[in-house]
Design a protein around this motif. Structure first.
Motif, short mmCIF file in Angstrom:
data_model
loop_
_atom_site.label_atom_id
_atom_site.label_comp_id
_atom_site.label_asym_id
_atom_site.label_seq_id
_atom_site.Cartn_x
_atom_site.Cartn_y
_atom_site.Cartn_z
N THR A 7 35.00 37.40 40.54
CA THR A 7 36.24 38.18 40.38
C THR A 7 36.03 39.25 41.31
OG1 THR A 7 35.10 39.51 38.60
CG2 THR A 7 36.78 37.87 37.92
N GLY A 8 36.91 39.13 42.47
CA GLY A 8 36.85 40.20 43.45
C GLY A 8 38.02 41.23 43.50
N GLY A 9 37.70 42.38 44.19
CA GLY A 9 38.82 43.56 44.64
C GLY A 9 38.80 44.47 43.31
N GLY A 10 39.90 45.04 43.18
CA GLY A 10 40.25 45.88 42.10
C GLY A 10 40.52 45.05 40.80
N ASP A 11 39.92 45.67 39.49
CA ASP A 11 40.06 44.93 38.35
C ASP A 11 41.42 44.82 37.84
OD1 ASP A 11 39.92 47.96 37.93
OD2 ASP A 11 39.56 47.57 35.71
N CYS A 12 41.79 44.14 37.00
CA CYS A 12 43.06 44.09 36.23
C CYS A 12 43.10 43.49 34.95
CB CYS A 12 44.17 43.63 37.14
SG CYS A 12 44.28 41.76 36.95
N GLN A 13 43.94 43.50 34.02
CA GLN A 13 44.11 43.06 32.76
C GLN A 13 44.09 41.56 33.05
OE1 GLN A 13 46.22 45.44 33.86
NE2 GLN A 13 46.12 47.13 32.59
N GLY A 14 43.58 40.84 32.21
CA GLY A 14 43.75 39.36 32.28
C GLY A 14 42.65 38.51 33.14
N LEU A 15 41.64 39.24 33.57
CA LEU A 15 40.58 38.65 34.35
C LEU A 15 39.82 37.76 33.31
CD1 LEU A 15 39.56 41.61 36.75
CD2 LEU A 15 40.42 39.37 37.36
N ASN A 16 39.38 38.19 32.17
CA ASN A 16 38.69 37.60 31.59
C ASN A 16 39.33 36.58 30.90
OD1 ASN A 16 36.31 39.32 31.54
ND2 ASN A 16 37.19 40.94 30.33
N ALA A 17 40.47 36.37 30.74
CA ALA A 17 41.33 35.38 30.31
C ALA A 17 41.18 34.24 31.16
CB ALA A 17 42.84 35.70 29.89
N ALA A 18 41.32 34.51 32.52
CA ALA A 18 41.17 33.49 33.60
C ALA A 18 39.69 33.00 33.58
CB ALA A 18 41.47 34.16 34.74
N ILE A 19 38.69 34.08 33.38
CA ILE A 19 37.32 33.53 33.39
C ILE A 19 37.16 32.33 32.32
CG2 ILE A 19 35.07 34.18 33.16
CD1 ILE A 19 35.74 36.88 34.40
N ARG A 20 37.54 32.86 31.10
CA ARG A 20 37.53 31.70 30.04
C ARG A 20 38.18 30.49 30.30
NH1 ARG A 20 41.62 31.40 26.05
NH2 ARG A 20 40.70 30.74 23.82
N ALA A 21 39.54 30.59 30.86
CA ALA A 21 40.11 29.23 31.19
C ALA A 21 39.55 28.21 31.92
CB ALA A 21 41.73 29.59 31.47
N VAL A 125 42.37 32.10 42.46
CA VAL A 125 43.29 32.27 41.34
C VAL A 125 43.92 33.64 41.61
CG1 VAL A 125 43.20 32.65 39.02
CG2 VAL A 125 41.82 31.06 39.68
N PRO A 126 45.22 33.77 41.44
CA PRO A 126 45.85 35.00 41.94
C PRO A 126 46.18 36.09 40.99
CG PRO A 126 47.40 33.32 41.15
CD PRO A 126 46.15 32.81 41.02
N LYS A 127 45.51 37.16 41.07
CA LYS A 127 45.51 38.32 40.48
C LYS A 127 45.52 39.69 41.18
CE LYS A 127 41.80 40.60 41.32
NZ LYS A 127 41.97 42.35 41.71
N THR A 128 46.40 40.74 40.40
CA THR A 128 46.80 41.88 41.13
C THR A 128 47.85 42.46 40.31
OG1 THR A 128 47.22 43.26 43.08
CG2 THR A 128 47.79 41.10 43.04
N ILE A 129 47.36 43.89 39.90
CA ILE A 129 48.59 44.51 39.25
C ILE A 129 49.68 44.79 40.37
CG2 ILE A 129 47.07 45.54 37.73
CD1 ILE A 129 47.58 48.41 39.34
N ASP A 130 49.29 44.66 41.67
CA ASP A 130 50.57 44.93 42.68
C ASP A 130 51.44 44.07 42.77
OD1 ASP A 130 48.89 47.21 43.26
OD2 ASP A 130 47.70 46.15 44.86
N ASN A 131 51.13 42.55 42.30
CA ASN A 131 52.09 41.67 42.45
C ASN A 131 52.58 41.40 43.84
OD1 ASN A 131 53.49 39.43 41.15
ND2 ASN A 131 55.26 40.47 41.65
N ASP A 132 51.60 41.70 45.08
CA ASP A 132 51.82 41.52 46.48
C ASP A 132 51.33 40.25 47.05
OD1 ASP A 132 49.38 42.42 46.18
OD2 ASP A 132 49.66 43.93 47.55
N LEU A 133 50.87 39.25 46.27
CA LEU A 133 50.17 37.96 47.13
C LEU A 133 50.97 37.04 47.46
CD1 LEU A 133 47.18 37.01 47.24
CD2 LEU A 133 47.75 35.45 45.41
N MET A 134 51.10 36.61 48.60
CA MET A 134 52.19 35.70 49.33
C MET A 134 52.12 34.25 48.60
SD MET A 134 53.79 37.36 51.85
CE MET A 134 54.43 35.81 52.64
N CYS A 135 53.25 33.67 48.60
CA CYS A 135 53.56 32.50 48.26
C CYS A 135 53.73 32.13 46.72
CB CYS A 135 52.37 31.32 48.61
SG CYS A 135 52.39 31.36 50.50
#
Length: 360
Positions: A7-21, A125-135
């Motif tokens: 998991t890279g960059g700033g933390d956010c909610q849902g990271l552990n759910a993604a790791i788990r999946a 895997v796309p994560k960020t509270i900013d919602n600014d990832l392209m595509c």
């Protein structure tokens, strides 16, 4: 099959759910061995990894943060002034990894793209509270951040109404205004100031004066990257030798001081800061993180590397890393929520902004 997860960059909610999946899908369906890479890319640089078992990934769905740790200051291409990419690739081969699932935002995906060009098999895997990832229409972490900001606005509204004050709330988001826009609409803001649309202070004053005559208080939401027309963004701190040297913040307090000189009302400013990143993920973020994590595991199983999982037209698919690297997605006038805000008369500090559906 040996698969690394970081998991890279700033933390956010849902990271552990993604790791788990990711981990459970590969453990159950591919009998894979999962290697957890600690503290983002720092784990690859400093050779810090540990195996992840099925039990390690149980009971973490609702946890905020990341059990692996993360870092936004550990690029393999510029770590403490040195290019460590060659030693990272050597460690990747030494670990005999078939692939690495990298969970992160635009910075992480940009690094992932460069590593993929060196031969590393990567699925993003796309994560960020900013919602600014392209595509992608959405990243996980965003829904929870918006919910937190909306709750804060509901609380500021009652105290603002009681004292007939102008209440300013500063949100995160860097150079994208998604959190401010969505939370502002959900929280009934009177003024929303976004990085994508520089504002005129006179228009902000006018909007607050109008609301003072109608409801005797105003709610102003300002994204940390917002700036006045002809002006600059407000920088809280500049960090030397960092891949992200400019730390934004402080625009709420600047705006407070400016409005106090122009309005016959008390003005208060609140900056939520890292509260937006912490705590329990919403149900939507848990489900979305689970879905994108499972989809990433499918890509790994099919050996479709160099891809990022994205949401398009409410369906999960994938695009090449190069399509999301080194760029970000901002709010536009074509956005549905932006259109709704304009139609409802919310001020963005610029009278030229109009809802396209109402332009004749």
């Amino acid at each position: 099959m040996r698969v690394g997860i970081l998991t890279g960059g700033g933390d956010c909610q849902g990271l552990n759910a993604a790791i788990r999946a990711v981990a459970k899908s590969l453990l159950l369906n591919c009998q894979a061995e999962i290697i957890g890479i600690e503290d983002g890319f720092a784990g690859l640089i400093e050779r810090r990894v540990s195996p992840l078992s099925y039990a390690d990934c149980s009971g973490i769905l609702s946890l905020g943060g990341t059990i692996l740790g993360t870092s936004n200051k550990a690029s393999p291409f510029s770590y403490k002034g040195e290019d460590c990419s060659a030693q990272v690739m050597a460690y990747y081969k030494e670990l005999q990894l078939d692939a690495v699932v990298m969970i992160g935002g635009d910075g992480t995906m940009s690094i992932a793209y460069e590593l993929s060009k060196l031969g590393m098999n990567i699925v993003g895997v796309p994560k960020t509270i900013d919602n600014d990832l392209m595509c992608t229409e959405r990243t996980f972490g965003f829904d929870t951040a918006v919910a937190i900001v909306t709750d804060a606005l509901d609380r500021l509204r009652t105290t603002g109404h009681s004292h007939k004050r102008v209440m300013i709330l500063e949100t995160m988001g860097r150079y994208a205004g998604w959190i401010a826009l969505h939370a502002g609409v959900a929280g009934g803001a009177d003024v929303i100031l976004l990085p994508e649309f520089p504002y005129d202070l006179d228009e902000v004053v006018k909007a607050c004066q109008l609301r003072a005559g109608e409801q005797h208080y105003s709610i102003v939401v300002v994204a940390e990257g917002a700036k006045p027309k002809g002006g600059q963004t407000t920088v809280q701190q500049t960090i030397a030798n960092s891949p992200d040297p400019v730390r934004l913040g402080g625009i709420g307090e600047v705006l407070k001081q400016q409005l106090e000189l122009r309005l016959n009302a008390e003005v208060r400013a609140t900056a939520l800061g890292h509260i937006q990143r912490g705590g329990t993920p919403t149900a939507n973020d848990r489900i979305f993180a689970t879905n994108v994590g499972r989809h990433a595991a499918d890509l790994v199983a099919r050996k479709q590397f160099g891809q990022v999982v994205v949401l398009q037209q409410n369906c999960l698919t994938s695009v090449p890393l190069e399509q999301v690297a080194n760029q970000s997605k901002g709010v536009s006038l074509a956005d549905m929520t932006m259109n709704s805000a304009l139609a409802l008369g919310i001020s963005f500090g610029d009278p030229s902004l109009k809802n396209p559906h109402y332009i004749k």
